[in-house]
Design a protein around this motif. Sequence first.
Motif, PDB file in Angstrom:
ATOM      1  N   GLU A 193       7.093   4.120  -2.516  1.00 21.19           N
ATOM      2  CA  GLU A 193       6.224   3.082  -1.956  1.00 21.19           C
ATOM      3  C   GLU A 193       5.413   3.619  -0.781  1.00 21.19           C
ATOM      4  O   GLU A 193       4.282   3.189  -0.539  1.00 21.19           O
ATOM      5  N   SER A 203       0.068   0.340  -1.555  1.00 27.63           N
ATOM      6  CA  SER A 203       0.449  -1.009  -1.143  1.00 27.63           C
ATOM      7  C   SER A 203      -0.051  -1.290   0.273  1.00 27.63           C
ATOM      8  O   SER A 203      -0.009  -0.420   1.147  1.00 27.63           O
ATOM      9  N   ARG A 204      -0.492  -2.540   0.493  1.00 27.93           N
ATOM     10  CA  ARG A 204      -1.003  -2.938   1.800  1.00 27.93           C
ATOM     11  C   ARG A 204      -0.009  -3.822   2.553  1.00 27.93           C
ATOM     12  O   ARG A 204      -0.376  -4.478   3.536  1.00 27.93           O
ATOM     13  N   VAL A 205       1.252  -3.849   2.118  1.00 27.48           N
ATOM     14  CA  VAL A 205       2.275  -4.583   2.860  1.00 27.48           C
ATOM     15  C   VAL A 205       2.352  -4.004   4.272  1.00 27.48           C
ATOM     16  O   VAL A 205       2.359  -2.779   4.453  1.00 27.48           O
ATOM     17  N   ARG A 206       2.416  -4.888   5.265  1.00 28.09           N
ATOM     18  CA  ARG A 206       2.296  -4.457   6.664  1.00 28.09           C
ATOM     19  C   ARG A 206       3.287  -3.340   7.029  1.00 28.09           C
ATOM     20  O   ARG A 206       2.910  -2.335   7.643  1.00 28.09           O
ATOM     21  N   LYS A 207       4.565  -3.520   6.650  1.00 30.62           N
ATOM     22  CA  LYS A 207       5.574  -2.526   7.003  1.00 30.62           C
ATOM     23  C   LYS A 207       5.265  -1.182   6.361  1.00 30.62           C
ATOM     24  O   LYS A 207       5.443  -0.121   6.971  1.00 30.62           O
TER      25      LYS A 207
END
Length: 341
Positions: free
Chosen positions: A266, A271-275
């Motif tokens: 990941e 992916s643009r998920v903040r974490k």
Amino acid sequence: MPRERPERTALKTPLVIIDENRLAHTFLTSLGNPVEAPKPTLVLLYGPPGAGKAHLIRSVVAHWQRCGPPFDWTRTTARGFAQEFREALNSRQTDRFARRHSDCDVLVCEDLHQLAGKQEAQWQLLHCIDDLLRRKRRVLLTARVPPGQLHRFLPKVVNRIHGGHCLPVSLPSYAGRLLFLRLLASSLQIALPADVADLLARPLGTSLRDLTEQLRRLDAASRRANVPITRELTLSTLDSLASEPLPSLPRIAQAVSAEFGVPVEELRSQSRVRKLVRSRQVAIYLSRVLGQQPYSKIASYFGLNHHSTAVHSVRRVEKLVQSDPVLRSHIANAETALRSH
């Protein structure tokens, strides 16, 4: 061992405060002059060799001397303490030995771990500590490990240290090494170019002691040749820098993955998920400043569409670490993991 006097505590190398020693420095300076503020105090600074524990203590003692009435302090190493104690036993002068280490306002004993397995010397040190604390004096110790990891030590010694103040002093991160070099060079009035500071700060596991020695060697070489400090002079003077192994992109990704708790797959995704975005930016930052990888290669490894995104990530992290202690801690932990492999 002669008693330390105020005039003997002048330091040739100024103390530089960075995140890794700030807690210990703040606590020690808050104690104040031991004559003006008498209070039974036992402090252990623990951390790896070269982190600056002993230098920090000597600097704070010098600060106490400048800010109040004079006082007596005794400084020794654990190995020296044990050797002197054996000599005192052989010459039947243990009382004199005990007075020399107890009849002072501050006792400093460095490298406590060197007393491992030496029970008689441990008992004697414990008696000195108890005597000093009973008279509202101070005991400052250093060791490579916290008290719980002092193997082959008497339980009473470990318990006594646990009852005091145990403060960590760790090796600096890249940002800490860079700040240390800049501040030290400024204090010593050494013109240190930014690219040279970056070159010195990059190697993993470099201690404050190493950086201080490298800077002094560079300054001496510059003066001898009557030339300014440059990258070329640095590489020719400090051969070890040219052969320093660099962490690979997979190693950096693994270290960041473990620190942030995200899978490597990941981390390398889009992916643009903040974490994930923040952890990916840190991985890119470390790949550049520690791995010295070109932006194009970094972008390719982390699945970025263009190398400009990698450039942005590095600049973003460089800005954030100035004001975000949590992020600095994450980066320092990732560096520690890289050093251990």
